[in-house]
Design an enzyme around this catalytic site. Sequence first.
Site, PDB file in Angstrom:
ATOM      1  N   HIS A   1       0.858  -1.187   0.000  1.00 36.34           N
ATOM      2  CA  HIS A   1       0.000   0.000   0.000  1.00 36.34           C
ATOM      3  C   HIS A   1       0.889   1.230   0.000  1.00 36.34           C
ATOM      4  O   HIS A   1       1.831   1.325   0.784  1.00 36.34           O
ATOM      5  CB  HIS A   1      -0.898   0.024   1.247  1.00 36.34           C
ATOM      6  CG  HIS A   1      -1.739   1.260   1.309  1.00 36.34           C
ATOM      7  ND1 HIS A   1      -2.924   1.386   0.618  1.00 36.34           N
ATOM      8  CD2 HIS A   1      -1.542   2.449   1.915  1.00 36.34           C
ATOM      9  CE1 HIS A   1      -3.419   2.592   0.816  1.00 36.34           C
ATOM     10  NE2 HIS A   1      -2.603   3.258   1.606  1.00 36.34           N
TER      11      HIS A   1
ATOM     12  N   ARG B   1     -14.474  12.836   7.072  1.00 41.34           N
ATOM     13  CA  ARG B   1     -13.199  13.492   7.404  1.00 41.34           C
ATOM     14  C   ARG B   1     -12.781  14.435   6.298  1.00 41.34           C
ATOM     15  O   ARG B   1     -12.218  15.507   6.544  1.00 41.34           O
ATOM     16  CB  ARG B   1     -12.118  12.431   7.641  1.00 41.34           C
ATOM     17  CG  ARG B   1     -12.298  11.687   8.961  1.00 41.34           C
ATOM     18  CD  ARG B   1     -11.431  10.452   9.007  1.00 41.34           C
ATOM     19  NE  ARG B   1     -10.041  10.746   8.766  1.00 41.34           N
ATOM     20  CZ  ARG B   1      -9.184   9.929   8.144  1.00 41.34           C
ATOM     21  NH1 ARG B   1      -9.582   8.748   7.704  1.00 41.34           N
ATOM     22  NH2 ARG B   1      -7.939  10.277   7.953  1.00 41.34           N
TER      23      ARG B   1
ATOM     24  N   ASP C   1     -15.206   2.692   7.484  1.00 42.13           N
ATOM     25  CA  ASP C   1     -14.149   3.579   6.987  1.00 42.13           C
ATOM     26  C   ASP C   1     -14.637   4.389   5.797  1.00 42.13           C
ATOM     27  O   ASP C   1     -14.339   5.576   5.668  1.00 42.13           O
ATOM     28  CB  ASP C   1     -12.905   2.783   6.595  1.00 42.13           C
ATOM     29  CG  ASP C   1     -11.863   3.703   5.978  1.00 42.13           C
ATOM     30  OD1 ASP C   1     -11.379   4.587   6.709  1.00 42.13           O
ATOM     31  OD2 ASP C   1     -11.592   3.593   4.778  1.00 42.13           O
TER      32      ASP C   1
ATOM     33  N   SER D   1      -7.617   3.811   9.185  1.00 40.43           N
ATOM     34  CA  SER D   1      -8.350   3.764   7.919  1.00 40.43           C
ATOM     35  C   SER D   1      -7.641   2.831   6.929  1.00 40.43           C
ATOM     36  O   SER D   1      -8.246   1.922   6.348  1.00 40.43           O
ATOM     37  CB  SER D   1      -8.442   5.194   7.357  1.00 40.43           C
ATOM     38  OG  SER D   1      -8.837   5.187   6.015  1.00 40.43           O
TER      39      SER D   1
ATOM     40  N   LYS E   1      -8.707  -1.560   6.073  1.00 36.88           N
ATOM     41  CA  LYS E   1      -8.983  -2.097   4.731  1.00 36.88           C
ATOM     42  C   LYS E   1      -7.986  -3.197   4.379  1.00 36.88           C
ATOM     43  O   LYS E   1      -8.345  -4.231   3.810  1.00 36.88           O
ATOM     44  CB  LYS E   1      -8.932  -0.968   3.702  1.00 36.88           C
ATOM     45  CG  LYS E   1     -10.159  -0.065   3.786  1.00 36.88           C
ATOM     46  CD  LYS E   1     -10.055   1.145   2.882  1.00 36.88           C
ATOM     47  CE  LYS E   1      -9.097   2.158   3.414  1.00 36.88           C
ATOM     48  NZ  LYS E   1      -9.189   3.503   2.911  1.00 36.88           N
TER      49      LYS E   1
HETATM   50  N1  URA Z   1      -5.873   6.743   2.698  1.00 43.99           N
HETATM   51  C1  URA Z   1      -6.835   6.091   3.360  1.00 43.99           C
HETATM   52  O1  URA Z   1      -7.298   5.043   2.944  1.00 43.99           O
HETATM   53  N2  URA Z   1      -7.290   6.639   4.512  1.00 43.99           N
HETATM   54  C2  URA Z   1      -6.811   7.783   5.023  1.00 43.99           C
HETATM   55  O2  URA Z   1      -7.259   8.193   6.061  1.00 43.99           O
HETATM   56  C3  URA Z   1      -5.805   8.460   4.296  1.00 43.99           C
HETATM   57  C4  URA Z   1      -5.350   7.908   3.139  1.00 43.99           C
END
Ligand code: URA
Length: 424
Positions: free
Chosen positions: A82, A168, A161, A183, A187
């Site tokens: 990621h 947010r 999320d 967050s 995932k």
């Molecule tokens: N990417 C995400 O998936 N969540 C965040 O809070 C910031 C970047």
Amino acid sequence: MDAIDVIVTKRERGTLSREQIDWVVGAYTRGEVAEEQMSALAMAILLNGMDRGEIAGWTQAMIDSGERMDWSALDRPTADKHSTGGVGDKITLPLAPLVAACGAYVPQLSGRGLGHTGGTLDKLESIPGWRASLSQEEMLGVLRTAGAVVCAAGGGLAPADRKLYSLRDVTGTVESIPLIASSIMSKKIAEGTGSLVLDVKVGSGAFMKTVERARELATTMVELGTDAGVRTVALLTAMDRPLGRAVGNALEVAESVEVLAGGGPADVVELTVRLAREMLAAAGVSGKDPEVALKDGSAMDAWRRMIIAQEGDPDALLPRAAETMVVTAPASGVLSRLDAYAVGLAAWRLGAGRARKEDPVSFGAGVTLHAKPGDLVRAGAPLLTLHADETARFDRALSALAGGYEIAPASDPTLLPLVIDRIA
Ligand code: URA
């Protein structure tokens, strides 16, 4: 349980209990906690932080809000990467098939771009026919055929999320390390990978502008992954200048294909190989070396299988923008600075990115770099090419680039090293 008690606990710098966290995340996902209450809580978290136990509880509650994917039917380990996002960051495109060619399965859920950073799905969608939305059975099928799959996350994965991230975005609460870490990791853990390599970008083109903030985010995420039983490693990497020489969807696909063909810009190749080695080590796979797989065509073969399995045509011509404009070097010397944010903003204004989630992107739009920081340039020689569908976009892109590059008589630019640190 009551939302006001939870908000007041955090407002007064208290520690949220596991019961409070489970309740508030679950009730918010079901629509029983109002958006204004969750936005007050998110702001209290941004201002007062969360400790390690709270962050782990918050992450688990977000995972529990949806489904978890399961790859136990596969006969080899899974590895994922990621990136926190940057300008010209197309690394997933060559990396996923490369790691597959070296012996691990790569099930990767990716996103679309918002703002000045691009999204992997937008890039891949510039390949004619390619399909981003797959069911879990289809993902398994692509993995078995190609070893790697890159697709959109379904709505069932960490729905808490999804809802909280949109909130947010409009309440000034994105930049909280506990909220970003939970967050991303909710995932990734729900996605069911056995190992994870995080590429935490640092610099003007990244979320994290300083090495200290990036290190804090990386450490938090590595702890979350490790505590959840996912072998997790993070690299801090440079995003003070763009990665590679292409910024924009189809332009980045073309550059990724060059890397898979054994060529491509040195920084893209170096980071792709480094991340591939980290992923293979984290997955416990000691197959072919990634450098060899780029040279012997096996990574390219995996790429072609992956694109075809998702109905894309790897031989089709990629979309091109209708108009181009060349920006020339104003003086001779060394390109001492080429700011990632300025180039990302220019590409966005040229049409490569979107301002709202529902906006379309222009696949051909973007910026090509003819020089990288540290290169010698000659007055009047091409520095950048801007690509857009309408000439009207060039002026706004040029204003984004104003002050974004410098040419010095002869100096060594002070650049961040490509790989700044490793956290495990
Ligand atoms: N990417 C995400 O998936 N969540 C965040 O809070 C910031 C970047």
